[in-house]
Enzyme design. Sequence first.
Site, PDB file in Angstrom:
ATOM      1  N   ALA A 170       0.841  -1.207   0.000  1.00 63.91           N
ATOM      2  CA  ALA A 170       0.000   0.000   0.000  1.00 63.91           C
ATOM      3  C   ALA A 170       0.873   1.253   0.000  1.00 63.91           C
ATOM      4  O   ALA A 170       0.685   2.163  -0.813  1.00 63.91           O
ATOM      5  CB  ALA A 170      -0.936  -0.003   1.208  1.00 63.91           C
ATOM      6  N   ARG A 190      -1.042   7.374   8.117  1.00 63.06           N
ATOM      7  CA  ARG A 190      -2.312   7.774   7.499  1.00 63.06           C
ATOM      8  C   ARG A 190      -3.029   6.531   6.961  1.00 63.06           C
ATOM      9  O   ARG A 190      -2.416   5.683   6.319  1.00 63.06           O
ATOM     10  CB  ARG A 190      -2.048   8.746   6.360  1.00 63.06           C
ATOM     11  CG  ARG A 190      -3.308   9.036   5.569  1.00 63.06           C
ATOM     12  CD  ARG A 190      -3.032   9.877   4.369  1.00 63.06           C
ATOM     13  NE  ARG A 190      -2.665  11.227   4.766  1.00 63.06           N
ATOM     14  CZ  ARG A 190      -2.183  12.131   3.915  1.00 63.06           C
ATOM     15  NH1 ARG A 190      -1.986  11.815   2.663  1.00 63.06           N
ATOM     16  NH2 ARG A 190      -1.881  13.340   4.330  1.00 63.06           N
ATOM     17  N   ILE A 191      -4.307   6.450   7.252  1.00 59.83           N
ATOM     18  CA  ILE A 191      -5.093   5.313   6.777  1.00 59.83           C
ATOM     19  C   ILE A 191      -5.745   5.707   5.453  1.00 59.83           C
ATOM     20  O   ILE A 191      -6.540   6.636   5.385  1.00 59.83           O
ATOM     21  CB  ILE A 191      -6.155   4.912   7.834  1.00 59.83           C
ATOM     22  CG1 ILE A 191      -5.469   4.528   9.158  1.00 59.83           C
ATOM     23  CG2 ILE A 191      -7.016   3.761   7.320  1.00 59.83           C
ATOM     24  CD1 ILE A 191      -4.439   3.414   9.070  1.00 59.83           C
ATOM     25  N   ASN A 247      -7.837   4.005   3.534  1.00 60.33           N
ATOM     26  CA  ASN A 247      -9.238   3.629   3.385  1.00 60.33           C
ATOM     27  C   ASN A 247      -9.686   2.929   4.661  1.00 60.33           C
ATOM     28  O   ASN A 247      -9.385   1.751   4.868  1.00 60.33           O
ATOM     29  CB  ASN A 247      -9.381   2.693   2.169  1.00 60.33           C
ATOM     30  CG  ASN A 247     -10.826   2.294   1.909  1.00 60.33           C
ATOM     31  OD1 ASN A 247     -11.690   2.403   2.785  1.00 60.33           O
ATOM     32  ND2 ASN A 247     -11.091   1.825   0.705  1.00 60.33           N
ATOM     33  N   GLN A 299      -8.837  -5.357   7.285  1.00 56.82           N
ATOM     34  CA  GLN A 299      -7.563  -6.028   7.510  1.00 56.82           C
ATOM     35  C   GLN A 299      -7.351  -6.281   9.002  1.00 56.82           C
ATOM     36  O   GLN A 299      -6.926  -7.365   9.403  1.00 56.82           O
ATOM     37  CB  GLN A 299      -6.403  -5.188   6.959  1.00 56.82           C
ATOM     38  CG  GLN A 299      -6.306  -5.197   5.447  1.00 56.82           C
ATOM     39  CD  GLN A 299      -6.155  -6.597   4.912  1.00 56.82           C
ATOM     40  OE1 GLN A 299      -5.188  -7.286   5.237  1.00 56.82           O
ATOM     41  NE2 GLN A 299      -7.113  -7.052   4.150  1.00 56.82           N
ATOM     42  N   VAL A 332      -1.034  -1.941   6.843  1.00 56.34           N
ATOM     43  CA  VAL A 332      -1.893  -2.519   7.887  1.00 56.34           C
ATOM     44  C   VAL A 332      -2.192  -4.004   7.673  1.00 56.34           C
ATOM     45  O   VAL A 332      -3.024  -4.565   8.358  1.00 56.34           O
ATOM     46  CB  VAL A 332      -3.236  -1.771   8.020  1.00 56.34           C
ATOM     47  CG1 VAL A 332      -3.031  -0.386   8.565  1.00 56.34           C
ATOM     48  CG2 VAL A 332      -3.995  -1.738   6.700  1.00 56.34           C
ATOM     49  N   GLU A 334      -0.542  -6.708   8.357  1.00 53.56           N
ATOM     50  CA  GLU A 334      -0.073  -7.707   9.325  1.00 53.56           C
ATOM     51  C   GLU A 334      -0.229  -7.288  10.788  1.00 53.56           C
ATOM     52  O   GLU A 334      -0.376  -8.132  11.657  1.00 53.56           O
ATOM     53  CB  GLU A 334       1.396  -8.073   9.042  1.00 53.56           C
ATOM     54  CG  GLU A 334       1.605  -8.124   7.543  1.00 53.56           C
ATOM     55  CD  GLU A 334       2.676  -9.045   7.018  1.00 53.56           C
ATOM     56  OE1 GLU A 334       2.864 -10.140   7.540  1.00 53.56           O
ATOM     57  OE2 GLU A 334       3.323  -8.643   6.036  1.00 53.56           O
TER      58      GLU A 334
HETATM   59 MO1  MOS Z   1       2.786 -11.518   4.334  1.00 54.49          MO
HETATM   60  S1  MOS Z   1       3.210 -13.113   5.592  1.00 54.49           S
HETATM   61  O1  MOS Z   1       4.374 -10.985   4.001  1.00 54.49           O
HETATM   62  O2  MOS Z   1       2.019 -12.199   2.962  1.00 54.49           O
END
Ligand code: MOS
Length: 742
Positions: A515, A632-633, A635, A642, A706, A708
Amino acid sequence: MQKYIGTATSRVDGIAKVTGAAKYAAEFNVPNLAHASLVCSTIAKGRITRIDTGAATNIKGVLAVLTHENRPPMADKDQAYKDDVAPDGSPYRPLYDGKVLFDGQPVALVVAETAEIARHAASLVRVEYEKEPHVTSIYGERDTADPIKPPASPTEALFVPPKARGTPDRALAAAAVRHEAEYYVPIEHHNPMELYASTVIYEAGGKLTVYDKTQGVQNVHAYLCGVFGMRPEDVRVMSPYMGGGFGSGLRPQFQAVLAVLAARALQRSVRVVLTRPQMYALGYRPAMIQSIALGANSGGTLDAIAHDAVTITSQYEQFHRQETGWSGLLYKYANAKYAHRLVQLDLPTPCDMRAPSAAPALFALESAMDELAVALKHDPLELRLRCYSDRDQHDDRPYSSKALRECYRQGAEAFGWTKRTPEPRSMRDGSDLIGWGMATGVWEALQVPITVRIALTANGHAEVSCATSDIGTGTYTIMAQVAADMLGLPLENISIKLGDSSLPQSPVEGGSWIAVSVANGIATTAQAIRDELLHLAKQVPNSPLAHAAPEDVLLADSKLASRSTPSHAVSIADAMRRGAVDRIEREMTTNPAEDHTRAHNAHSAIFAEVKVDEQLGVVRVTRVVSAVAAGRILNPKTAGSQILGGVVWGIGMALHEETTIDHRLGRIMNANIAEYHVPVHADVHDIKVIFVDETDDSNPLGIKGVGEIGIVGVAAAVANAVYHATGKRVRDLPVTLDKLLG
Ligand code: MOS
């Protein structure tokens, strides 16, 4: 002008997805498509002595049975099998030779006119083996664990434990309060909904279009060219949609090799679709034993840590991540030592799985912090605030931004944390014990080099292209939002092309880095488009922008306008008409700013409520609040999804997920989603996601990823809540009811 960035925008590909118009790897059809089915090894280690393909070949409709004995040529050097994200070692080569490296390894491929015939015929292939003794248990082999080897490649160098600080042994021995324990996270599997598949379209002359389930079309493209010695222009890899990857599709997977092998052998289009059980041989989150020792001084703050991790890998590759050093990014203490050892087992090589290393490491670290808080008689949140570090302790540098305090504050407030009574078993709801637990999450904020092409046409439409994937996270949507804002066009005038190896360069979609990378990439290319439009606009008679400098103009409402005097504007259409151009195309590469003077991370605070049936030990996670600081988000809707998904997965990690192996056979016993438990609808209750405001100048748009951060810390928050409810500390995941009873 920012009209779309930051607004909750529905997925631009949503209708295509819910109507079935969005096609996945196994859904591309061509006339004369052949179908292939795998035969997989039933031993964990040894050698194939004989393969009897007679019965399979005799079935009407069977076209070929491919084995290592009759397959078309493949590369014979390790280097050809190394992909962009391969760990050190010697990668597995599908159908290469008679060696068996793990149970479930493909040993033959049956190609037939229909998928049903292929599957039936595959069941008739008889394989004989010479077995060798195998090992598959981390606990059985932990004494053989070796410190991770000095890394052979620069990427691997990122994955060594941080250096020690201070005098950890002395500090731990002298600690006023010490907590020391061992934590376990089992093997877990990604289980994306979409099955792994490749449809290889064989064109006259042997050119291939490979529709593949992957997180990186260009990674697969380069790999296939290497393995089969094909010219780059003769292979095209496409992955327009992906039904979940979570890391399992970062490396090229064996179904792609098998499908290409078959297509080349038969000179015909071929599809391979893996079954759910076969997908358990693709990769997994490695099992991990961690010992953590924490020492606190008499003032009740952290003084020392020793974090030792043992993780598993295969016999042929050394997969590991930097599992041990996350504490140094969160907490302040003068003394630390870290160690990481690897156990080699007769299993496939593990791979990245959502928040690799952080998700399991923070289960241990944040459980240990909870235990230390109990020993110190501190509120767990209070302990974290006392130990809060404004600097990255490993490299003694500040953060580009770290709004973690605000995550703690807003999360605690939304959860009602102050109403918690500290004693375990002190909160009840009828026959349920109530527990409240919390934990911290941390992940990296990474940016990678990426190339974006934009073609703007005089009718005010723009096509934005980049070879990145959208693994289901919403990449199409955020790309369209950013492009619409940067080009000053309505969202519906933007079309996005991605998931095609012939498009401008992108690395794999992983690490939560796409992103930020692709959004800033779009901004760079859009600027080049703007500059060209300004050049054209200056040629309009009496141009109001005749003296405007590039940095003084912006694109908004389909016009190029002066920032200082917005009434000075020329429409995009007029500028292009004037220049007699009907199309402006630019392609630019954006590299991240080199900034080693600051640490770049995303953070979160998770608060969880569990209700535990006192008699039965059944745990329900009734409420979770996750407060996230990730710049900054772009969306809030897709980003919120997520985090929600990460929390659901964290509940699974805490309570359900565990890949079990029968070590006598070296075989996974629950290679299906009936017996590999994941949270279902009834397991998921009230989840609230908060995005805390955070300004970051590491990249022009101020974005962190965002993908993970949502899972990190959740398992610990739940396990800590279970302790608070029951007084039982479970240090080995998952927290199942048998561990709470008795
Ligand atoms: Mo993520 S585990 O880098 O798809």
